[in-house]
Scaffold this active site. Structure first.
Site, mmCIF file in Angstrom:
data_model
loop_
_atom_site.group_PDB
_atom_site.id
_atom_site.type_symbol
_atom_site.label_atom_id
_atom_site.label_comp_id
_atom_site.label_asym_id
_atom_site.label_seq_id
_atom_site.Cartn_x
_atom_site.Cartn_y
_atom_site.Cartn_z
ATOM 1 N N SER A 140 60.282 48.594 73.166
ATOM 2 C CA SER A 140 61.641 49.058 72.856
ATOM 3 C C SER A 140 61.782 50.533 73.190
ATOM 4 C CB SER A 140 61.927 48.856 71.368
ATOM 5 O OG SER A 140 63.122 49.525 71.010
ATOM 6 N N TYR A 155 58.974 50.237 62.990
ATOM 7 C CA TYR A 155 59.319 49.464 64.199
ATOM 8 C C TYR A 155 58.943 50.278 65.441
ATOM 9 C CZ TYR A 155 62.370 47.020 67.597
ATOM 10 O OH TYR A 155 62.868 46.335 68.687
HETATM 11 P P1 NAD Z 1 66.654 38.080 68.179
HETATM 12 O O1 NAD Z 1 66.621 38.348 66.704
HETATM 13 O O2 NAD Z 1 67.902 37.575 68.798
HETATM 14 O O3 NAD Z 1 65.451 37.104 68.562
HETATM 15 C C1 NAD Z 1 64.160 37.262 68.012
HETATM 16 C C2 NAD Z 1 63.537 35.888 67.898
HETATM 17 O O4 NAD Z 1 62.191 36.025 67.405
HETATM 18 C C3 NAD Z 1 64.280 34.948 66.920
HETATM 19 O O5 NAD Z 1 64.551 33.727 67.559
HETATM 20 C C4 NAD Z 1 63.284 34.779 65.768
HETATM 21 O O6 NAD Z 1 63.364 33.520 65.122
HETATM 22 C C5 NAD Z 1 61.958 34.963 66.502
HETATM 23 N N1 NAD Z 1 60.855 35.307 65.608
HETATM 24 C C6 NAD Z 1 60.856 36.189 64.575
HETATM 25 N N2 NAD Z 1 59.661 36.185 63.968
HETATM 26 C C7 NAD Z 1 58.875 35.298 64.638
HETATM 27 C C8 NAD Z 1 57.535 34.860 64.489
HETATM 28 N N3 NAD Z 1 56.737 35.324 63.511
HETATM 29 N N4 NAD Z 1 57.059 33.938 65.358
HETATM 30 C C9 NAD Z 1 57.857 33.433 66.347
HETATM 31 N N5 NAD Z 1 59.135 33.814 66.542
HETATM 32 C C10 NAD Z 1 59.634 34.739 65.680
HETATM 33 O O7 NAD Z 1 66.179 39.460 68.862
HETATM 34 P P2 NAD Z 1 66.417 40.064 70.320
HETATM 35 O O8 NAD Z 1 67.384 41.177 70.190
HETATM 36 O O9 NAD Z 1 66.650 38.997 71.312
HETATM 37 O O10 NAD Z 1 64.994 40.747 70.559
HETATM 38 C C11 NAD Z 1 63.990 40.187 71.376
HETATM 39 C C12 NAD Z 1 62.883 41.201 71.549
HETATM 40 O O11 NAD Z 1 63.407 42.379 72.184
HETATM 41 C C13 NAD Z 1 62.277 41.671 70.228
HETATM 42 O O12 NAD Z 1 60.883 41.879 70.414
HETATM 43 C C14 NAD Z 1 62.984 42.984 69.972
HETATM 44 O O13 NAD Z 1 62.234 43.842 69.133
HETATM 45 C C15 NAD Z 1 63.110 43.518 71.385
HETATM 46 N N6 NAD Z 1 64.186 44.514 71.545
HETATM 47 C C16 NAD Z 1 65.482 44.217 71.276
HETATM 48 C C17 NAD Z 1 66.458 45.198 71.443
HETATM 49 C C18 NAD Z 1 67.926 44.950 71.162
HETATM 50 O O14 NAD Z 1 68.703 45.918 71.198
HETATM 51 N N7 NAD Z 1 68.349 43.725 70.906
HETATM 52 C C19 NAD Z 1 66.088 46.467 71.863
HETATM 53 C C20 NAD Z 1 64.752 46.734 72.133
HETATM 54 C C21 NAD Z 1 63.802 45.753 71.973
#
Ligand code: NAD
Length: 248
Positions: A140, A155
């Site tokens: 991230s 985080y």
């Molecule tokens: P999201 O919440 O839409 O999806 C995350 C998914 O991970 C969910 O389906 C959840 O059920 C699953 N999950 C959570 N704990 C779990 C576990 N223990 N085992 C298996 N699955 C699990 O989130 P997103 O925004 O699509 O984020 C995806 C990735 O990108 C994450 O790693 C997040 O930290 C990273 N990210 C997101 C952003 C953003 O702005 N959305 C920015 C930087 C990084």
């Protein structure tokens, strides 16, 4: 077809508006056979069905080492190989430094960092035997700029850990034909962020983004597609910033 017949495992890919699901669709559109892993079996299966008949999904909590190993065995049993792993599962908590207690720290570190370690360990024996594989790790912008709108310091620390882990894996696994790269998304509109932004805050954030908009899941999915495919055959240990220029 960039991923024709490649078996692609994506953790946390059940969330309908998430980066993992968008990545699953992008991979499937390029001929990949997608395996959706997520906490809930029903949601993982439904997500796979939504992508198409060639794909499958099942439950895997990435913080559980035995579950990760079992998931990898199941994939090899059903599909015969594992070509790509996207370590996408992640959670965040919008806490300030002094609010973080042991349970917060463990929850965030477990999913983001321990999960990346365990799931990578689970697929490496298969990729080693194939002498080929690509692992993509979701870090991230919070790791790079020290905090974000939605992620607390724990985080940022976990996602910085992901960058170090990915580079160490890249160094160790290169001679096995396995590439490991990371993506650092900026602010992407998904369930992690969705609905939590006021109009004022959105306008303020966009002022700091040279491309003048928040990211969408497809922006990140396309970077993952590049790293998963042979287009990036000579890249390992790299980090691709998908943030609209937020860090310039
Ligand atoms: P999201 O919440 O839409 O999806 C995350 C998914 O991970 C969910 O389906 C959840 O059920 C699953 N999950 C959570 N704990 C779990 C576990 N223990 N085992 C298996 N699955 C699990 O989130 P997103 O925004 O699509 O984020 C995806 C990735 O990108 C994450 O790693 C997040 O930290 C990273 N990210 C997101 C952003 C953003 O702005 N959305 C920015 C930087 C990084």
């Amino acid at each position: 077809m960039l991923l024709k017949d490649r078996v692609c495992v994506i953790t946390g890919a059940a969330s309908a508006r998430g980066i993992g699901r968008a990545t699953a669709h992008a991979f499937a559109a390029q001929g990949g056979r997608v395996v959706v892993l997520d906490l809930d079996a029903g949601q993982a299966e439904a997500a796979a069905r939504d992508i198409g008949p060639a794909h499958f999904g099942f439950a895997c909590d990435v913080t559980d080492k035995a579950a990760c190993r079992a998931a990898a065995e199941e994939v090899v049993g059903q599909a015969g190989r594992i070509d790509v792993l996207v370590n996408n599962a992640g959670i965040t908590q919008p806490l300030k430094l002094m609010e973080i207690d042991a349970a917060h720290y463990e929850a965030v570190t477990d999913v983001n960092l321990r999960g990346t370690l365990y799931m990578s360990q689970a697929v490496v024996p298969t990729m080693r035997a194939q002498r080929a594989g690509s692992i993509v790790c979701l870090s991230s912008v919070s790791a790079q700029r020290g905090g974000g709108i939605f992620g607390g310091p724990h985080y940022s620390a976990a996602k910085a850990g992901v960058l170090g882990l990915a580079k160490a894996m890249a160094r160790e696994l290169g001679s096995d034909g396995i590439r490991v790269n990371s993506v650092t998304p900026g602010l992407i509109q998904t369930d992690i962020t969705g609905g939590k932004l006021t109009e004022e805050l959105r306008a303020e954030i966009i002022k700091g983004i040279p491309l003048g908009r928040l990211g969408v899941a497809d922006d990140v999915a396309n970077a993952c597609l590049f790293l998963a495919s042979d287009l990036s055959a000579y890249l390992t240990g790299t980090v691709i910033d998908v943030n609209g220029g937020m860090l310039i």
